[in-house]
Write an enzyme that holds these catalytic residues in place. Structure first.
Site, short mmCIF file in Angstrom:
data_model
loop_
_atom_site.label_atom_id
_atom_site.label_comp_id
_atom_site.label_asym_id
_atom_site.label_seq_id
_atom_site.Cartn_x
_atom_site.Cartn_y
_atom_site.Cartn_z
CD GLU A 1 15.07 -22.72 -24.35
OE1 GLU A 1 15.91 -23.24 -25.09
OE2 GLU A 1 14.06 -23.31 -23.94
CG ASP B 1 12.11 -19.63 -20.83
OD1 ASP B 1 11.38 -19.10 -21.69
OD2 ASP B 1 12.63 -20.76 -20.99
#
Length: 502
Positions: free
Chosen positions: A87, A159
């Site tokens: 991330e 993500d």
């Protein structure tokens, strides 16, 4: 340098057939012209870089950089310390590509981050990144559990995968792909692995990471999705660069989840995690589903949704994104009595505050949803809060950095419409029988006739994502025979057989 769009409408003709996609009105699309970063944003970038960008000094044969996200540093002892996650790495790569015009060393930093990403792959999707690295005093290792000094099995987080892919497209737009690193081809490889491993192909939802691809259908994680992964602006881009229309299925299904939550609760509040119940409805996860007792609430994952989803209105003019931005803004203005300092760090889906304090990572994303509306005072007060928030940690500061870039109107939207010619296996700029021959030779003797990475991407036109097969050669031969047109790509084997009346 390729053409770059910065916070401007990003419309592809294929999308106009998609029910969830709307042509933005010129007056509604914010910052239609290119913009420049404000001094506030540039100055904060230098502070951010000084604090969080770190070189991996254990690696001596090349330069690698990562984003330091931890409050700890290795200080001896018999346990490793987490130092970064995918991330954070994706965020850092987005930031570096965005700062190309403001930092003469941005490309060097980006390339160093690319090398770090390549050095830490997932054990499942080889083009995806291992979600966490730990410092054991001699190396940054993957898959270390509970302070282990040795690495283990490692997997990805969706993500981080998505941000890394998009950042590589940004880099291609800014610096081109003819140098040492072919950013574009690398981006396509990551995107194809995201589709292969990070997407549920039964429900067409984004999963929690590539590890879910190995879950049984009876597993609670199989149908789960994380609302902070709803990075809606990326999905049409991914469809365009890969030619894979399945991204539009993900796009539509995800907006269906968002819209159903707005209809159910009326707040715009999205929980950290959503699961699919026995009736086929997506609902907030139960407490301690994956991370904490607040997994079914708006907490430290979903606090990013006002930024992640609203970007699809600012860039693409999507009306569902606009409806979401209005819902979350109206709720937050009422809940905080029009004072961004009173935005609390967490809410239930119905709108009850679950904490009694403010946190930067909850305020900064509201800057982007507020930019979609017409309440300039609310927007400006949010910006004032985040600019004057003071010392914070990696998470809040990094979200702040990205939201400031987007708010300034300098977000890079890659030009992708001419980047791929589907069926062009030999990369000569046209689709002919020579491409079918190249595929057949590649399949017959890959060592001698191996297609280039881009050629293999171009050639994968039948059952997109399954790699180069004989069906792809048959498709190109079908063009020559007049059964199909090149514009029909991608298509399935069944569609090809039907077109050829087999």
């Amino acid at each position: 340098m390729k053409n770059i769009k910065k916070t401007t409408a990003f419309i592809f003709s294929v999308m106009l057939m998609n029910s969830a996609f709307f042509m933005p009105d010129a007056d509604n699309t914010a910052n239609a012209a290119e913009s420049e970063l404000t001094d506030d944003t540039v100055n904060f970038y230098h502070q951010w870089k000084e604090k969080y960008l770190v070189q991996d000094n254990y690696v001596t044969d090349e330069t690698q950089y990562y984003v330091y996200y931890s409050d700890e540093k290795y200080s001896g002892g018999n346990y490793s310390v987490p130092v970064t996650v995918s991330e954070a790495h994706g965020y850092g790569m987005l930031i570096m590509a965005s700062m190309a015009d403001y930092d003469e060393n941005a490309k060097d930093y980006f390339d160093g981050m690319y090398r770090y990403f390549k050095a830490h792959p997932s054990d499942i999707g080889s083009s995806l990144m291992s979600w966490q690295q730990c410092d054991n005093g001699t190396a940054l290792i993957d898959g270390a559990e509970e302070g282990s000094m040795t690495g283990g099995f490692c997997d990805s987080a969706t993500d981080g995968d998505m941000d890394i892919a998009y950042s590589l497209l940004m880099a291609d737009s800014v610096w081109g792909s003819n140098g040492e690193i072919d950013y574009y081809s690398e981006a396509v490889s990551v995107i194809n692995d995201i589709m292969r491993y990070d997407v549920n192909h039964e429900y067409w939802t984004l999963t929690l990471g590539d590890w879910v691809s190995e879950c049984d259908k009876s597993d609670n994680y199989y149908s789960a999705t994380r609302c902070s992964d709803f990075i809606m602006q990326y999905l049409p881009v991914f469809a365009e660069v890969t030619g894979d229309d399945n991204w539009f299925k993900v796009y539509d299904v995800t907006y269906g989840i968002i819209n159903s939550m707005i209809e159910e609760y009326g707040t715009g509040i999205l929980p950290d995690f959503v699961i699919r119940n026995s009736d086929g409805k997506f609902i907030p996860a139960s407490a301690d589903f994956l991370e904490s007792e607040n997994d079914g609430n708006y907490y430290y994952n979903s606090c990013r949704t006002p930024w992640r989803i609203s970007m699809d209105y600012l860039i693409n003019g999507n009306e569902d994104a606009f409806a979401f931005a209005n819902a979350i803004d109206n709720f937050m203005m009422n809940a905080a009595n029009n004072d961004p300092w009173e935005v609390m760090a967490g809410y239930t889906p119905t709108g009850t505050a679950i904490e009694n304090y403010n946190d930067l990572c909850f305020v900064a994303p509201l800057l982007i949803s507020a930019k979609c509306g017409d309440n300039k005072q609310w927007h400006d007060e949010i910006r004032d809060v985040i600019l004057n928030y003071g010392e914070d940690v990696y998470y809040g500061d990094t979200i702040k950095m990205l939201c400031l870039i987007a708010d300034d109107g300098d977000w890079i939207v890659p030009e992708t419409s001419e980047s791929i010619l589907m069926g062009d296996a030999n990369c000569d700029g046209k689709v002919t029988i020579a491409d079918a021959t190249a595929i057949i030779q590649h399949l017959g003797n890959e060592d001698e006739y191996k297609l280039s990475e881009q050629g293999a991407i171009n050639a994968d036109v039948i059952d997109k994502g399954d790699g180069v097969t004989g069906a792809d050669a048959n498709a190109i031969q079908a063009i020559e025979a007049g059964f199909i047109n090149q514009t029909d790509f991608p298509m399935t084997k069944t569609q090809l057989d039907s077109a050829m009346m087999i």
